[in-house]
Write a protein that holds these residues in place. Structure first.
Motif, PDB file in Angstrom:
ATOM      1  N   UNK A  28     -29.007  75.320  46.875  1.00 51.37           N
ATOM      2  CA  UNK A  28     -28.303  76.588  46.813  1.00 51.37           C
ATOM      3  C   UNK A  28     -28.402  77.276  45.455  1.00 51.37           C
ATOM      4  N   UNK A  29     -28.611  76.473  44.369  1.00 49.90           N
ATOM      5  CA  UNK A  29     -28.629  77.103  43.045  1.00 49.90           C
ATOM      6  C   UNK A  29     -29.712  76.545  42.119  1.00 49.90           C
ATOM      7  N   UNK A  30     -30.434  75.535  42.567  1.00 50.13           N
ATOM      8  CA  UNK A  30     -31.527  74.935  41.797  1.00 50.13           C
ATOM      9  C   UNK A  30     -31.064  74.061  40.628  1.00 50.13           C
ATOM     10  N   UNK A  31     -29.768  73.765  40.551  1.00 53.56           N
ATOM     11  CA  UNK A  31     -29.288  72.815  39.549  1.00 53.56           C
ATOM     12  C   UNK A  31     -29.519  71.395  40.076  1.00 53.56           C
ATOM     13  N   UNK A  32     -29.297  70.387  39.229  1.00 55.11           N
ATOM     14  CA  UNK A  32     -29.496  69.003  39.648  1.00 55.11           C
ATOM     15  C   UNK A  32     -28.499  68.626  40.748  1.00 55.11           C
ATOM     16  N   UNK A  77     -26.210  66.179  43.140  1.00 57.69           N
ATOM     17  CA  UNK A  77     -25.445  64.943  42.982  1.00 57.69           C
ATOM     18  C   UNK A  77     -25.373  64.181  44.293  1.00 57.69           C
ATOM     19  N   UNK A  78     -25.796  64.811  45.381  1.00 63.37           N
ATOM     20  CA  UNK A  78     -25.706  64.161  46.689  1.00 63.37           C
ATOM     21  C   UNK A  78     -26.777  64.708  47.631  1.00 63.37           C
ATOM     22  N   UNK A  79     -27.228  63.841  48.526  1.00 67.54           N
ATOM     23  CA  UNK A  79     -28.120  64.267  49.608  1.00 67.54           C
ATOM     24  C   UNK A  79     -27.427  63.948  50.918  1.00 67.54           C
ATOM     25  N   UNK A  80     -27.158  64.981  51.701  1.00 68.80           N
ATOM     26  CA  UNK A  80     -26.514  64.803  53.001  1.00 68.80           C
ATOM     27  C   UNK A  80     -27.602  64.668  54.070  1.00 68.80           C
ATOM     28  N   UNK A  81     -27.832  63.443  54.524  1.00 66.86           N
ATOM     29  CA  UNK A  81     -28.871  63.217  55.522  1.00 66.86           C
ATOM     30  C   UNK A  81     -28.617  63.990  56.807  1.00 66.86           C
ATOM     31  N   UNK A  82     -27.335  64.070  57.201  1.00 62.09           N
ATOM     32  CA  UNK A  82     -27.002  64.717  58.463  1.00 62.09           C
ATOM     33  C   UNK A  82     -27.267  66.224  58.446  1.00 62.09           C
ATOM     34  N   UNK A  83     -27.269  66.831  57.233  1.00 58.94           N
ATOM     35  CA  UNK A  83     -27.541  68.266  57.126  1.00 58.94           C
ATOM     36  C   UNK A  83     -28.854  68.552  56.405  1.00 58.94           C
ATOM     37  N   UNK A  84     -29.478  67.466  55.904  1.00 60.45           N
ATOM     38  CA  UNK A  84     -30.734  67.574  55.150  1.00 60.45           C
ATOM     39  C   UNK A  84     -30.571  68.464  53.914  1.00 60.45           C
ATOM     40  N   UNK A  85     -29.395  68.372  53.263  1.00 60.44           N
ATOM     41  CA  UNK A  85     -29.098  69.242  52.125  1.00 60.44           C
ATOM     42  C   UNK A  85     -28.873  68.448  50.851  1.00 60.44           C
ATOM     43  N   UNK A  86     -29.503  68.921  49.759  1.00 65.38           N
ATOM     44  CA  UNK A  86     -29.210  68.422  48.420  1.00 65.38           C
ATOM     45  C   UNK A  86     -28.221  69.398  47.785  1.00 65.38           C
ATOM     46  N   UNK A  87     -27.121  68.872  47.208  1.00 58.49           N
ATOM     47  CA  UNK A  87     -26.099  69.745  46.651  1.00 58.49           C
ATOM     48  C   UNK A  87     -25.718  69.313  45.239  1.00 58.49           C
ATOM     49  N   UNK A  88     -25.507  70.292  44.356  1.00 55.32           N
ATOM     50  CA  UNK A  88     -25.023  70.014  43.003  1.00 55.32           C
ATOM     51  C   UNK A  88     -23.515  69.788  43.049  1.00 55.32           C
ATOM     52  N   UNK A  89     -22.933  69.471  41.912  1.00 52.19           N
ATOM     53  CA  UNK A  89     -21.502  69.184  41.857  1.00 52.19           C
ATOM     54  C   UNK A  89     -20.676  70.330  42.417  1.00 52.19           C
ATOM     55  N   UNK A  90     -20.928  71.543  41.936  1.00 49.74           N
ATOM     56  CA  UNK A  90     -20.134  72.703  42.351  1.00 49.74           C
ATOM     57  C   UNK A  90     -20.261  72.964  43.844  1.00 49.74           C
ATOM     58  N   UNK A  91     -21.483  72.955  44.354  1.00 46.24           N
ATOM     59  CA  UNK A  91     -21.678  73.280  45.765  1.00 46.24           C
ATOM     60  C   UNK A  91     -21.263  72.132  46.682  1.00 46.24           C
ATOM     61  N   UNK A  92     -21.292  70.892  46.174  1.00 53.29           N
ATOM     62  CA  UNK A  92     -20.785  69.778  46.973  1.00 53.29           C
ATOM     63  C   UNK A  92     -19.269  69.900  47.135  1.00 53.29           C
ATOM     64  N   UNK A  93     -18.564  70.156  46.026  1.00 50.42           N
ATOM     65  CA  UNK A  93     -17.108  70.324  46.086  1.00 50.42           C
ATOM     66  C   UNK A  93     -16.751  71.496  46.996  1.00 50.42           C
ATOM     67  N   UNK A  94     -17.493  72.592  46.883  1.00 46.87           N
ATOM     68  CA  UNK A  94     -17.265  73.749  47.755  1.00 46.87           C
ATOM     69  C   UNK A  94     -17.455  73.375  49.222  1.00 46.87           C
ATOM     70  N   UNK A  95     -18.475  72.572  49.500  1.00 50.37           N
ATOM     71  CA  UNK A  95     -18.770  72.171  50.880  1.00 50.37           C
ATOM     72  C   UNK A  95     -17.638  71.331  51.465  1.00 50.37           C
ATOM     73  N   UNK A  96     -17.149  70.374  50.678  1.00 50.97           N
ATOM     74  CA  UNK A  96     -16.037  69.526  51.134  1.00 50.97           C
ATOM     75  C   UNK A  96     -14.799  70.368  51.400  1.00 50.97           C
TER      76      UNK A  96
END
Length: 297
Positions: A5-9, A11-30
């Motif tokens: 979503x933003x090209x930053x590093x 912190x997680x890969x969600x296999x079920x959604x095939x998404x790599x997310x940074x800290x900010x976007x992971x917290x937003x997703x949760x």
């Protein structure tokens, strides 16, 4: 890897959604999923007083933190925390300290109830009798005390930290047992006399993501495992579901989604709630399960 979503590093890969997310976007997703479920299932309504079951473990700590974050600017919503001390030596003391620390930091009223106070004994003492499995005793007695405390505190809802893994395991366990009554008790929004309505804001968040959410928010999270956990039948179901999730990402969401599709057909619950003739608490029989386990009457 980079966040999609933003090209930053990431912190997680969600296999079920095939998404790599940074800290900010992971917290937003949760938090987005939690807000969606709260809104969709009407877990929180105007002027609600919400009691949060706070064990001090990773799930309950994350639950209290995120509910406070979402509703701290809502003067009509009141949060309070309830901790049950079962009397498990060498274990509960640590999680209790986390609960006390977090409620103090957030300024949330905190009530602590003990098995000793409520039942005149501890879980450690009860297990020495070897009449019932520790997890059976703990589950029934803890629910009894939580409901009673929430009711006495005037709570409209009782929030518990069941995550996606917990829900998927429970659903499958009840399917395998053919236990429709227990499935019906899981339905969101069920109102039963004497029972404070339970809500599960973390129901769509995988267990590992709850832990990561806590870590990224510097929460006082305990990962200690209860010494009695190895006795639970749920361990077999957990292993089964986790194996399927590895091979078929999204299995846990499928179990929850399937249950939600079936939910309208399961309403309303047909379990008749009566007052226990010994303790006066709500149950499905003349003598509630708590009193039966404690050998009363």
């Amino acid at each position: 890897m980079k966040c999609q979503r933003c090209n930053k590093s990431a912190v997680v890969f969600q296999k079920y959604s095939n998404a790599h997310l940074c800290r900010v976007h992971f917290i937003d997703d949760v938090e987005r999923k939690i807000k969606r479920d709260i809104r969709k299932l009407r877990m929180v309504e105007k002027n609600d007083r919400i009691a949060v079951a706070l064990s001090g473990g990773k799930d309950s700590v994350a639950l209290l933190y995120v509910l406070h974050k979402i509703f701290k600017n809502r003067p009509d919503i009141e949060l309070l925390a309830i901790t049950i001390d079962e009397g498990i030596k060498g274990y509960r003391e640590h999680t209790l300290s986390h609960a006390v620390k977090l409620t103090g930091e957030l300024g949330i009223p905190h009530t602590i109830k003990t098995f000793e106070e409520g039942f005149g004994t501890t879980l450690d003492e009860l297990t020495k009798r070897k009449e019932h499995a520790a997890c059976t005793l703990c589950g029934v007695l803890r629910k009894n005390l939580l409901n009673k405390a929430a009711r006495e505190l005037g709570a409209d809802k009782l929030a518990i930290g069941h995550n996606l893994d917990d829900e998927a395991q429970t659903i499958l366990m009840n399917y395998l047992r053919g236990d429709m009554d227990r499935l019906k008790r899981m339905l969101p929004g069920v109102i039963q006399p004497g029972l404070v309505m339970r809500i599960k804001p973390l129901r769509s968040i995988p267990e590992k993501e709850v832990a990561l959410y806590g870590f990224l928010n510097d929460l006082p999270v305990s990962t200690d495992e209860c010494p009695y956990a190895g006795e639970a039948l749920r361990n077999e179901i957990r292993e089964m579901v986790n194996n399927y999730e590895v091979k078929h990402p999204g299995t846990k969401y499928s179990l929850l989604g399937g249950f939600d599709v079936l939910a309208p057909a399961l309403r309303p619950p047909d379990t008749k709630i009566v007052q226990c003739r010994l303790c006066g608490e709500p149950g499905s029989e003349a003598v509630c399960k708590t009193c039966r386990l404690l050998g009363r009457g």
